[in-house]
Design a protein around this motif. Structure first.
Motif, PDB file in Angstrom:
ATOM      1  N   ASP A 138      19.502  52.546  53.612  1.00 45.50           N
ATOM      2  CA  ASP A 138      20.457  52.139  52.575  1.00 45.50           C
ATOM      3  C   ASP A 138      21.849  52.706  52.795  1.00 45.50           C
ATOM      4  OD1 ASP A 138      18.551  50.723  50.790  1.00 45.50           O
ATOM      5  OD2 ASP A 138      17.649  52.713  50.623  1.00 45.50           O
ATOM      6  N   PHE A 139      21.940  54.018  53.024  1.00 48.33           N
ATOM      7  CA  PHE A 139      23.235  54.674  53.171  1.00 48.33           C
ATOM      8  C   PHE A 139      23.145  55.746  54.254  1.00 48.33           C
ATOM      9  CE2 PHE A 139      22.952  53.434  48.662  1.00 48.33           C
ATOM     10  CZ  PHE A 139      24.076  52.606  48.566  1.00 48.33           C
ATOM     11  N   ALA A 140      24.249  55.916  54.965  1.00 45.32           N
ATOM     12  CA  ALA A 140      24.368  57.035  55.892  1.00 45.32           C
ATOM     13  C   ALA A 140      24.881  58.242  55.122  1.00 45.32           C
ATOM     14  CB  ALA A 140      25.312  56.680  57.035  1.00 45.32           C
ATOM     15  N   LEU A 141      24.804  59.399  55.745  1.00 46.86           N
ATOM     16  CA  LEU A 141      25.205  60.625  55.072  1.00 46.86           C
ATOM     17  C   LEU A 141      26.067  61.453  56.007  1.00 46.86           C
ATOM     18  CD1 LEU A 141      24.726  62.050  52.353  1.00 46.86           C
ATOM     19  CD2 LEU A 141      22.807  63.255  53.409  1.00 46.86           C
ATOM     20  N   GLU A 142      27.274  61.771  55.549  1.00 54.52           N
ATOM     21  CA  GLU A 142      28.176  62.602  56.335  1.00 54.52           C
ATOM     22  C   GLU A 142      27.787  64.071  56.185  1.00 54.52           C
ATOM     23  OE1 GLU A 142      32.053  61.662  54.893  1.00 54.52           O
ATOM     24  OE2 GLU A 142      32.115  59.700  55.892  1.00 54.52           O
ATOM     25  N   PRO A 143      28.199  64.943  57.126  1.00 52.93           N
ATOM     26  CA  PRO A 143      27.826  66.362  57.069  1.00 52.93           C
ATOM     27  C   PRO A 143      28.158  67.043  55.748  1.00 52.93           C
ATOM     28  CG  PRO A 143      28.760  65.848  59.204  1.00 52.93           C
ATOM     29  CD  PRO A 143      28.935  64.619  58.370  1.00 52.93           C
ATOM     30  N   GLY A 144      29.241  66.663  55.093  1.00 50.40           N
ATOM     31  CA  GLY A 144      29.630  67.301  53.838  1.00 50.40           C
ATOM     32  C   GLY A 144      28.904  66.794  52.622  1.00 50.40           C
ATOM     33  N   GLY A 145      28.020  65.794  52.800  1.00 51.01           N
ATOM     34  CA  GLY A 145      27.257  65.270  51.682  1.00 51.01           C
ATOM     35  C   GLY A 145      27.782  63.979  51.096  1.00 51.01           C
ATOM     36  N   ARG A 146      28.870  63.453  51.654  1.00 57.28           N
ATOM     37  CA  ARG A 146      29.371  62.178  51.151  1.00 57.28           C
ATOM     38  C   ARG A 146      28.607  61.042  51.815  1.00 57.28           C
ATOM     39  NH1 ARG A 146      35.739  60.997  50.942  1.00 57.28           N
ATOM     40  NH2 ARG A 146      35.480  62.589  49.309  1.00 57.28           N
ATOM     41  N   ALA A 147      28.208  60.049  51.011  1.00 61.36           N
ATOM     42  CA  ALA A 147      27.520  58.887  51.560  1.00 61.36           C
ATOM     43  C   ALA A 147      28.513  58.009  52.315  1.00 61.36           C
ATOM     44  CB  ALA A 147      26.859  58.091  50.440  1.00 61.36           C
ATOM     45  N   ALA A 148      27.998  57.303  53.305  1.00 63.38           N
ATOM     46  CA  ALA A 148      28.849  56.475  54.146  1.00 63.38           C
ATOM     47  C   ALA A 148      28.101  55.201  54.516  1.00 63.38           C
ATOM     48  CB  ALA A 148      29.261  57.243  55.406  1.00 63.38           C
ATOM     49  N   ALA A 149      28.828  54.282  55.128  1.00 66.35           N
ATOM     50  CA  ALA A 149      28.240  53.006  55.541  1.00 66.35           C
ATOM     51  C   ALA A 149      27.980  52.985  57.044  1.00 66.35           C
ATOM     52  CB  ALA A 149      29.172  51.858  55.157  1.00 66.35           C
ATOM     53  N   GLY A 150      27.760  54.144  57.637  1.00 64.21           N
ATOM     54  CA  GLY A 150      27.563  54.246  59.077  1.00 64.21           C
ATOM     55  C   GLY A 150      26.251  53.652  59.537  1.00 64.21           C
ATOM     56  N   PRO A 151      26.025  53.658  60.844  1.00 65.46           N
ATOM     57  CA  PRO A 151      24.833  53.014  61.410  1.00 65.46           C
ATOM     58  C   PRO A 151      23.538  53.790  61.185  1.00 65.46           C
ATOM     59  CG  PRO A 151      26.120  54.056  63.147  1.00 65.46           C
ATOM     60  CD  PRO A 151      26.931  54.169  61.891  1.00 65.46           C
ATOM     61  N   GLU A 152      23.604  55.104  61.074  1.00 66.19           N
ATOM     62  CA  GLU A 152      22.389  55.909  60.934  1.00 66.19           C
ATOM     63  C   GLU A 152      22.029  56.070  59.462  1.00 66.19           C
ATOM     64  OE1 GLU A 152      22.724  59.527  63.102  1.00 66.19           O
ATOM     65  OE2 GLU A 152      23.315  58.530  64.963  1.00 66.19           O
ATOM     66  N   LYS A 153      21.538  54.987  58.899  1.00 63.44           N
ATOM     67  CA  LYS A 153      21.263  54.970  57.464  1.00 63.44           C
ATOM     68  C   LYS A 153      19.913  55.589  57.140  1.00 63.44           C
ATOM     69  CE  LYS A 153      24.067  50.878  56.492  1.00 63.44           C
ATOM     70  NZ  LYS A 153      24.057  49.476  56.024  1.00 63.44           N
ATOM     71  N   GLY A 188      34.599  56.427  47.404  1.00 60.27           N
ATOM     72  CA  GLY A 188      34.404  57.769  47.925  1.00 60.27           C
ATOM     73  C   GLY A 188      33.697  58.710  46.965  1.00 60.27           C
ATOM     74  N   ARG A 189      32.995  58.153  45.979  1.00 62.95           N
ATOM     75  CA  ARG A 189      32.361  58.991  44.954  1.00 62.95           C
ATOM     76  C   ARG A 189      30.843  58.832  44.920  1.00 62.95           C
ATOM     77  NH1 ARG A 189      35.622  58.525  39.433  1.00 62.95           N
ATOM     78  NH2 ARG A 189      34.413  60.438  39.027  1.00 62.95           N
ATOM     79  N   LEU A 190      30.285  58.433  46.070  1.00 60.87           N
ATOM     80  CA  LEU A 190      28.837  58.383  46.235  1.00 60.87           C
ATOM     81  C   LEU A 190      28.436  59.516  47.172  1.00 60.87           C
ATOM     82  CD1 LEU A 190      26.180  56.777  45.664  1.00 60.87           C
ATOM     83  CD2 LEU A 190      26.617  55.554  47.801  1.00 60.87           C
ATOM     84  N   THR A 191      27.555  60.381  46.709  1.00 64.59           N
ATOM     85  CA  THR A 191      27.142  61.533  47.507  1.00 64.59           C
ATOM     86  C   THR A 191      25.620  61.557  47.626  1.00 64.59           C
ATOM     87  OG1 THR A 191      27.065  62.987  45.562  1.00 64.59           O
ATOM     88  CG2 THR A 191      29.148  62.875  46.783  1.00 64.59           C
ATOM     89  N   GLY A 192      25.124  62.460  48.465  1.00 65.22           N
ATOM     90  CA  GLY A 192      23.686  62.535  48.633  1.00 65.22           C
ATOM     91  C   GLY A 192      23.257  63.789  49.361  1.00 65.22           C
ATOM     92  N   GLN A 193      21.968  63.959  49.444  1.00 60.50           N
ATOM     93  CA  GLN A 193      21.370  65.045  50.200  1.00 60.50           C
ATOM     94  C   GLN A 193      20.100  64.518  50.842  1.00 60.50           C
ATOM     95  OE1 GLN A 193      20.770  67.200  46.242  1.00 60.50           O
ATOM     96  NE2 GLN A 193      19.093  68.117  47.442  1.00 60.50           N
ATOM     97  N   ARG A 194      19.813  64.997  52.032  1.00 61.19           N
ATOM     98  CA  ARG A 194      18.636  64.526  52.758  1.00 61.19           C
ATOM     99  C   ARG A 194      17.443  65.408  52.467  1.00 61.19           C
ATOM    100  NH1 ARG A 194      18.631  63.062  59.218  1.00 61.19           N
ATOM    101  NH2 ARG A 194      16.561  62.066  59.298  1.00 61.19           N
ATOM    102  N   TYR A 195      16.293  64.763  52.265  1.00 59.38           N
ATOM    103  CA  TYR A 195      15.059  65.508  52.033  1.00 59.38           C
ATOM    104  C   TYR A 195      14.075  65.199  53.145  1.00 59.38           C
ATOM    105  CZ  TYR A 195      10.950  67.419  49.748  1.00 59.38           C
ATOM    106  OH  TYR A 195       9.831  68.161  49.457  1.00 59.38           O
TER     107      TYR A 195
END
Length: 230
Positions: A138-153, A188-195
């Protein structure tokens, strides 16, 4: 809020007369795992939205007093409003501060107290590795925790913290959640964390049966609610 209004079309025939959150795995109803985790976290007010066989959920859970919590219900009528529409309809019960949202048809050993939404986030998502039935994520995740539309979703787990402002200007009625998350992403206000722990989307009878077996054989354990093994 525990999302519980869906029809469970993929779960038929199990959901012909029973809503998904009341299906049992490991000796407990699905929704009971969420409730146990919320009580353990210290949550004392829970909102459950109702539609498909909603009366069965109300009868099973009551007002929550026997669990030491208050359960209030958001009635959607005979047709579910979708995830976005259902949450929007429940806002008067949820208050003005960010709130936890848990999909009623997922199981996880995710520790809820580790979910921290950064300041300014409209939606903070728990993301997991993509399961076989959702390989695109669904969403990629940048190192700082911001969600992104990158390829590694990664896949949205159905566990999140949402700010009521996410629903600003949203009209009542049916609405999926995804368009609102996409709008938060664009701002730029969608964030996340990986589990990396255990997460299961029990959306079909086969996946429900696998989870039930894993719990009963002791291969999986919930951090709060134990299952009979054997």
């Amino acid at each position: 809020m525990i999302l519980s209004a869906g029809r469970g079309e993929r779960m038929r025939p199990l959901t012909e007369k029973l809503p998904k959150p009341l299906l049992e795995v490991g000796g407990h109803r699905l929704i009971e795992y969420h409730l146990a985790s919320l009580v353990d976290l210290g949550v004392r007010e829970v909102v459950v939205n109702l539609s498909w066989h909603g009366n069965r959920i109300r009868e099973a859970l009551g007002d929550g007093a026997n669990r030491g919590i208050s359960i209030r219900y958001s009635e959607e009528g005979p047709e579910p409003l979708g995830t976005g529409g259902g949450i929007r309809a429940a806002l008067p019960l949820l208050g003005e501060s960010p709130f936890l949202v848990l999909n009623g048809d997922v199981w996880s050993d995710f520790p809820l107290r580790s979910m921290k939404a950064p300041a300014g986030s409209l939606a903070h998502l728990v993301l997991v590795d993509n399961p076989d039935h959702h390989p695109g994520g669904d969403f990629a995740l940048e190192p700082g925790g911001r969600a992104a539309a990158g390829p590694e979703k990664l896949t949205f787990s159905g566990l999140s913290v949402l700010d009521p402002a996410l629903f600003a200007g949203v009209a009542p009625g049916f609405l999926p959640l995804k368009p609102l998350l996409d709008a938060a992403l664009a701002s730029g206000r969608l964030t996340g964390q990986r589990y990396h722990g255990t997460w299961r989307d029990v959306g079909t009878p086969a996946r429900l049966a696998v989870l039930d077996a894993e719990l009963r054989l002791g291969k999986l354990r919930h951090p709060v609610l134990s299952s009979p093994v054997g």
